[in-house]
Motif scaffolding. Structure first.
Motif, PDB file in Angstrom:
ATOM      1  N   SER A 166       0.763  -1.259   0.099  1.00 25.49           N
ATOM      2  CA  SER A 166      -0.029   0.106  -0.070  1.00 25.49           C
ATOM      3  C   SER A 166       0.706   1.332  -0.030  1.00 25.49           C
ATOM      4  CB  SER A 166      -0.827  -0.034   1.090  1.00 25.49           C
ATOM      5  OG  SER A 166      -1.702  -1.090   1.239  1.00 25.49           O
ATOM      6  N   GLU A 167       2.349   1.088  -0.257  1.00 30.16           N
ATOM      7  CA  GLU A 167       3.224   2.174  -0.040  1.00 30.16           C
ATOM      8  C   GLU A 167       3.050   3.080   1.126  1.00 30.16           C
ATOM      9  OE1 GLU A 167       4.369   3.355  -4.016  1.00 30.16           O
ATOM     10  OE2 GLU A 167       2.567   3.405  -4.993  1.00 30.16           O
ATOM     11  N   LYS A 168       2.854   2.251   2.239  1.00 28.19           N
ATOM     12  CA  LYS A 168       3.104   2.777   3.496  1.00 28.19           C
ATOM     13  C   LYS A 168       4.278   2.379   4.306  1.00 28.19           C
ATOM     14  CE  LYS A 168      -0.978   5.303   3.222  1.00 28.19           C
ATOM     15  NZ  LYS A 168      -0.861   6.681   3.244  1.00 28.19           N
ATOM     16  N   VAL A 169       5.025   1.631   3.777  1.00 33.61           N
ATOM     17  CA  VAL A 169       6.459   1.325   4.111  1.00 33.61           C
ATOM     18  C   VAL A 169       7.544   1.309   3.214  1.00 33.61           C
ATOM     19  CG1 VAL A 169       7.771  -0.931   4.974  1.00 33.61           C
ATOM     20  CG2 VAL A 169       5.459  -0.391   6.000  1.00 33.61           C
ATOM     21  N   ALA A 170       8.470   2.104   3.787  1.00 35.18           N
ATOM     22  CA  ALA A 170       9.641   2.192   2.451  1.00 35.18           C
ATOM     23  C   ALA A 170      10.590   0.998   2.400  1.00 35.18           C
ATOM     24  CB  ALA A 170      10.357   3.359   2.864  1.00 35.18           C
ATOM     25  N   MET A 171      10.669   0.224   3.404  1.00 36.13           N
ATOM     26  CA  MET A 171      11.806  -1.017   3.413  1.00 36.13           C
ATOM     27  C   MET A 171      11.035  -1.988   4.055  1.00 36.13           C
ATOM     28  SD  MET A 171      15.539   0.606   4.090  1.00 36.13           S
ATOM     29  CE  MET A 171      15.000   1.746   5.474  1.00 36.13           C
ATOM     30  N   ILE A 172      11.209  -3.394   3.566  1.00 36.94           N
ATOM     31  CA  ILE A 172      10.656  -4.533   4.060  1.00 36.94           C
ATOM     32  C   ILE A 172      11.647  -5.729   3.875  1.00 36.94           C
ATOM     33  CG2 ILE A 172       9.195  -5.206   2.332  1.00 36.94           C
ATOM     34  CD1 ILE A 172       7.133  -6.124   4.390  1.00 36.94           C
ATOM     35  N   PRO A 173      11.978  -6.615   4.887  1.00 39.43           N
ATOM     36  CA  PRO A 173      12.730  -7.701   4.272  1.00 39.43           C
ATOM     37  C   PRO A 173      11.912  -8.922   4.034  1.00 39.43           C
ATOM     38  CG  PRO A 173      12.759  -7.431   6.908  1.00 39.43           C
ATOM     39  CD  PRO A 173      12.135  -6.289   6.304  1.00 39.43           C
ATOM     40  N   ALA A 174      12.057  -9.515   2.793  1.00 37.68           N
ATOM     41  CA  ALA A 174      11.011 -10.574   2.384  1.00 37.68           C
ATOM     42  C   ALA A 174      11.723 -11.637   1.664  1.00 37.68           C
ATOM     43  CB  ALA A 174      10.027  -9.580   1.870  1.00 37.68           C
ATOM     44  N   ILE A 175      11.207 -12.778   1.386  1.00 39.02           N
ATOM     45  CA  ILE A 175      11.667 -13.646   0.866  1.00 39.02           C
ATOM     46  C   ILE A 175      11.817 -13.399  -0.818  1.00 39.02           C
ATOM     47  CG2 ILE A 175      11.575 -15.436   2.378  1.00 39.02           C
ATOM     48  CD1 ILE A 175       9.113 -16.574   0.961  1.00 39.02           C
ATOM     49  N   SER A 176      12.485 -14.237  -1.465  1.00 39.02           N
ATOM     50  CA  SER A 176      12.631 -13.991  -2.889  1.00 39.02           C
ATOM     51  C   SER A 176      11.330 -14.188  -3.542  1.00 39.02           C
ATOM     52  CB  SER A 176      13.697 -14.819  -3.599  1.00 39.02           C
ATOM     53  OG  SER A 176      13.390 -16.367  -3.092  1.00 39.02           O
ATOM     54  N   VAL A 177      10.629 -15.235  -2.943  1.00 41.28           N
ATOM     55  CA  VAL A 177       9.250 -15.669  -3.598  1.00 41.28           C
ATOM     56  C   VAL A 177       8.227 -14.273  -3.915  1.00 41.28           C
ATOM     57  CG1 VAL A 177       7.059 -16.917  -3.317  1.00 41.28           C
ATOM     58  CG2 VAL A 177       9.511 -17.963  -2.952  1.00 41.28           C
ATOM     59  N   SER A 178       8.473 -13.217  -2.706  1.00 46.94           N
ATOM     60  CA  SER A 178       7.679 -11.986  -2.805  1.00 46.94           C
ATOM     61  C   SER A 178       7.990 -11.349  -4.243  1.00 46.94           C
ATOM     62  CB  SER A 178       7.998 -11.449  -1.766  1.00 46.94           C
ATOM     63  OG  SER A 178       7.280 -12.082  -0.534  1.00 46.94           O
ATOM     64  N   ALA A 179       9.117 -11.422  -4.950  1.00 40.79           N
ATOM     65  CA  ALA A 179       9.391 -10.510  -6.063  1.00 40.79           C
ATOM     66  C   ALA A 179       8.322 -10.355  -6.876  1.00 40.79           C
ATOM     67  CB  ALA A 179      10.821 -10.979  -6.381  1.00 40.79           C
ATOM     68  N   GLY A 180       7.791 -11.505  -7.462  1.00 44.91           N
ATOM     69  CA  GLY A 180       6.804 -11.465  -8.513  1.00 44.91           C
ATOM     70  C   GLY A 180       5.543 -10.488  -8.364  1.00 44.91           C
ATOM     71  N   GLU A 181       5.257 -11.034  -6.883  1.00 42.87           N
ATOM     72  CA  GLU A 181       3.821 -10.396  -6.332  1.00 42.87           C
ATOM     73  C   GLU A 181       4.207  -8.710  -6.090  1.00 42.87           C
ATOM     74  OE1 GLU A 181       0.845 -10.566  -2.475  1.00 42.87           O
ATOM     75  OE2 GLU A 181       2.816 -11.832  -2.353  1.00 42.87           O
ATOM     76  N   PHE A 182       5.184  -8.416  -5.679  1.00 39.80           N
ATOM     77  CA  PHE A 182       5.498  -7.328  -5.280  1.00 39.80           C
ATOM     78  C   PHE A 182       5.675  -6.202  -6.619  1.00 39.80           C
ATOM     79  CE2 PHE A 182       7.737  -7.816  -0.863  1.00 39.80           C
ATOM     80  CZ  PHE A 182       6.584  -8.358  -0.129  1.00 39.80           C
ATOM     81  N   LYS A 183       6.633  -6.674  -7.725  1.00 39.70           N
ATOM     82  CA  LYS A 183       6.474  -6.137  -8.697  1.00 39.70           C
ATOM     83  C   LYS A 183       5.143  -5.894  -9.400  1.00 39.70           C
ATOM     84  CE  LYS A 183       8.618  -4.601 -12.546  1.00 39.70           C
ATOM     85  NZ  LYS A 183       9.289  -3.227 -12.398  1.00 39.70           N
ATOM     86  N   GLU A 184       4.664  -6.952  -9.364  1.00 32.67           N
ATOM     87  CA  GLU A 184       3.031  -6.925  -9.930  1.00 32.67           C
ATOM     88  C   GLU A 184       2.197  -5.585  -9.420  1.00 32.67           C
ATOM     89  OE1 GLU A 184      -1.194  -9.263 -10.952  1.00 32.67           O
ATOM     90  OE2 GLU A 184       0.715 -10.326 -10.089  1.00 32.67           O
ATOM     91  N   VAL A 185       2.338  -5.379  -8.150  1.00 33.18           N
ATOM     92  CA  VAL A 185       1.583  -4.479  -7.455  1.00 33.18           C
ATOM     93  C   VAL A 185       2.335  -2.942  -7.604  1.00 33.18           C
ATOM     94  CG1 VAL A 185       0.721  -3.530  -5.173  1.00 33.18           C
ATOM     95  CG2 VAL A 185       0.665  -5.757  -5.772  1.00 33.18           C
ATOM     96  N   LEU A 186       3.588  -2.885  -7.311  1.00 29.66           N
ATOM     97  CA  LEU A 186       4.352  -1.756  -7.297  1.00 29.66           C
ATOM     98  C   LEU A 186       5.155  -1.338  -8.408  1.00 29.66           C
ATOM     99  CD1 LEU A 186       5.861  -2.219  -3.744  1.00 29.66           C
ATOM    100  CD2 LEU A 186       4.067  -0.930  -4.097  1.00 29.66           C
ATOM    101  N   GLY A 187       5.235  -2.162  -9.380  1.00 31.53           N
ATOM    102  CA  GLY A 187       5.795  -2.006 -10.845  1.00 31.53           C
ATOM    103  C   GLY A 187       6.991  -1.268 -10.650  1.00 31.53           C
ATOM    104  N   ASP A 188       7.180   0.031 -11.228  1.00 38.30           N
ATOM    105  CA  ASP A 188       8.753   0.594 -11.364  1.00 38.30           C
ATOM    106  C   ASP A 188       9.259   1.107  -9.928  1.00 38.30           C
ATOM    107  OD1 ASP A 188       8.874  -0.126 -13.998  1.00 38.30           O
ATOM    108  OD2 ASP A 188       8.450   1.775 -14.788  1.00 38.30           O
ATOM    109  N   HIS A 189       8.160   1.054  -9.160  1.00 43.00           N
ATOM    110  CA  HIS A 189       8.614   1.810  -7.838  1.00 43.00           C
ATOM    111  C   HIS A 189       9.244   0.677  -6.929  1.00 43.00           C
ATOM    112  CE1 HIS A 189       4.981   4.801  -7.490  1.00 43.00           C
ATOM    113  NE2 HIS A 189       5.617   5.039  -8.644  1.00 43.00           N
ATOM    114  N   LEU A 190       9.390  -0.499  -7.189  1.00 46.52           N
ATOM    115  CA  LEU A 190      10.210  -1.505  -6.520  1.00 46.52           C
ATOM    116  C   LEU A 190      11.644  -1.668  -6.773  1.00 46.52           C
ATOM    117  CD1 LEU A 190       9.658  -4.016  -4.492  1.00 46.52           C
ATOM    118  CD2 LEU A 190       9.540  -5.114  -6.517  1.00 46.52           C
TER     119      LEU A 190
END
Length: 421
Positions: free
Chosen positions: A262-286
């Protein structure tokens, strides 16, 4: 009399026809067997479906039924069905539950199938995930993909604050210093998410970065009461107290991942599996960078394997399906999908190209300083204790140090029972 003979003749014909139909149905039933598959993450469905299609080309008369059960219900449903002598033929296995399933005889030893197979080679896979799914030296789940932890960040939030992006030089000090600059109470933005519900991606890494451990090598002692572990948790508390990270109460209501999306957090530690999901939502912001170091670099390495139900009546077909999913072609499919790092070493580079805008090499490089996910025979039991004590502490029910001492004490009792059996 003629009528009686005619009736008997007709009955004989009908009996023969009925027997023939029954025979055909049984034959057809044998030809059209169903292999039941179970897993929890629908984001893997494109890769799973593609591998199943490849399997069906080799076995056109076999039906494959895939069931996705949400993580919250997956293990309860699986254990109940398998314990009752049923359950899926092939299913996802993770580290925390592996020992229980293997030692209870719920899943098959795969070594006999591997021995008869001229193609499948254990040496082709990352050793960490082969070791993770070996019980008494024998592989009990076919490695599918691996994951490690990196630092995802929102470029827009960094740009708006005029702050340089994270890189390989970052330490805990940078998280705290830059996190303060990125936090904006008026906009409801946090600089960093230390979601204490996420053990692998949050505090397990920090414990090892501080020089501590979760469980020792011979699985006889907990490291939760060590000074290093306490240092890691006090770092988390400091981030929360300063408003850099959401509080435990906040992430109980809205988990850190959702706040990041929701773009309310600037940094988050997360596993590699999250890359696709994060990219789909955040696009070039990621963006993504290596985890910041503590006293040393550390990233928890885990992975998923395909297990075979010990009670399956279709073991040969199940093995063929497992090979389609986790053999060379299946590993290429999971790599190209971008879902996560394939467990087969020589194919991992394909995954790097799956999301060109992200530096996915961060996760492969993490294998060099990766720490295996902590497990013992009763991981789920002591993790339940761990979760309750730690979450209670961050909700203000008791001091953190006392909670960690309690975790260590109860965990040591569980480990002692494991050794005595």
């Amino acid at each position: 009399m003629k009528k009686l003979r005619l009736l008997v003749h007709l009955l004989l014909i009908l009996t023969v026809v009925a027997m023939s139909a029954c025979s055909n149905t049984q034959s057809s039933g044998k030809e059209k067997k169903t292999i039941e598959v179970a897993l929890w993450d629908k984001n893997a469905s494109p890769a799973v479906d593609k591998s199943i299609e490849a399997f069906k080309k080799q076995h056109p008369d076999i039906k494959v039924n895939v069931t996705y059960t949400p993580w919250e219900d997956y293990w309860t449903k699986l254990k109940t069905s398998i314990g009752g002598g049923k359950g899926p033929d092939v299913f996802w296995m993770n580290g925390p539950n592996f020992y229980q399933y293997a030692s209870s005889g719920f899943i098959k030893d795969l070594e006999p199938y591997i021995k008869e197979d001229s193609v499948y080679k254990k040496d082709n896979y990352f050793p960490a995930v082969v070791d993770l799914y070996s019980y008494e030296g024998k592989l009990h789940a076919a490695p599918y993909f691996i994951d490690s932890v990196g630092l995802y960040y929102n470029k827009k939030i960094f740009d708006d604050a005029g702050v340089p992006y994270p890189d390989e030089t970052w330490t805990w000090e940078d998280i705290e210093k830059v996190g303060e600059k990125l936090s904006d109470k008026k906009k409801g933005i946090y600089g960093y998410s230390a979601d204490i519900k996420q053990s692998q991606s949050v505090y397990y890494d920090l414990i090892h970065q501080a020089g501590g451990y979760i469980i020792n090598e011979d699985k006889s002692k907990s490291g939760f009461d060590s000074a290093e572990t306490k240092e890691a948790f006090h770092f988390i508390k400091r981030l929360i107290d300063k408003g850099i990270s959401p509080s435990a109460k906040t992430v109980m209501e809205t988990e850190g991942k959702q706040l990041f999306l929701s773009e309310k957090v600037a940094m988050i530690p997360a596993i590699s599996v999250s890359a696709g999901e994060f990219k789909e939502v955040l696009g070039d912001h990621l963006g993504v960078a290596p985890l910041p170091k503590g006293k040393k670099a550390a990233s928890i390495v885990h992975g998923i394997g395909w297990a075979m139900n010990a009670k399956t009546q279709n073991d040969k077909l199940s093995w063929d399906l497992m090979k389609a999913l986790s053999g060379e072609e299946g590993e290429k499919v999971i790599a190209e999908s971008g879902f996560s790092i394939p467990a087969e070493k020589d194919i991992s580079d394909i995954w790097l190209k799956s999301i060109p805008s992200l530096n996915l090499k961060v996760f492969l490089d993490a294998q060099e300083y990766g720490v295996p996910y902590p497990i013992s025979k009763n991981t789920a039991e002591w993790q339940d204790v761990e979760m309750k004590e730690i979450q209670g502490a961050f909700l203000g029910q008791q001091p953190i140090d006392k909670a960690l001492d309690n975790v260590a004490k109860k965990m040591n009792e569980i480990l002692a029972k494991e050794k005595s059996k």
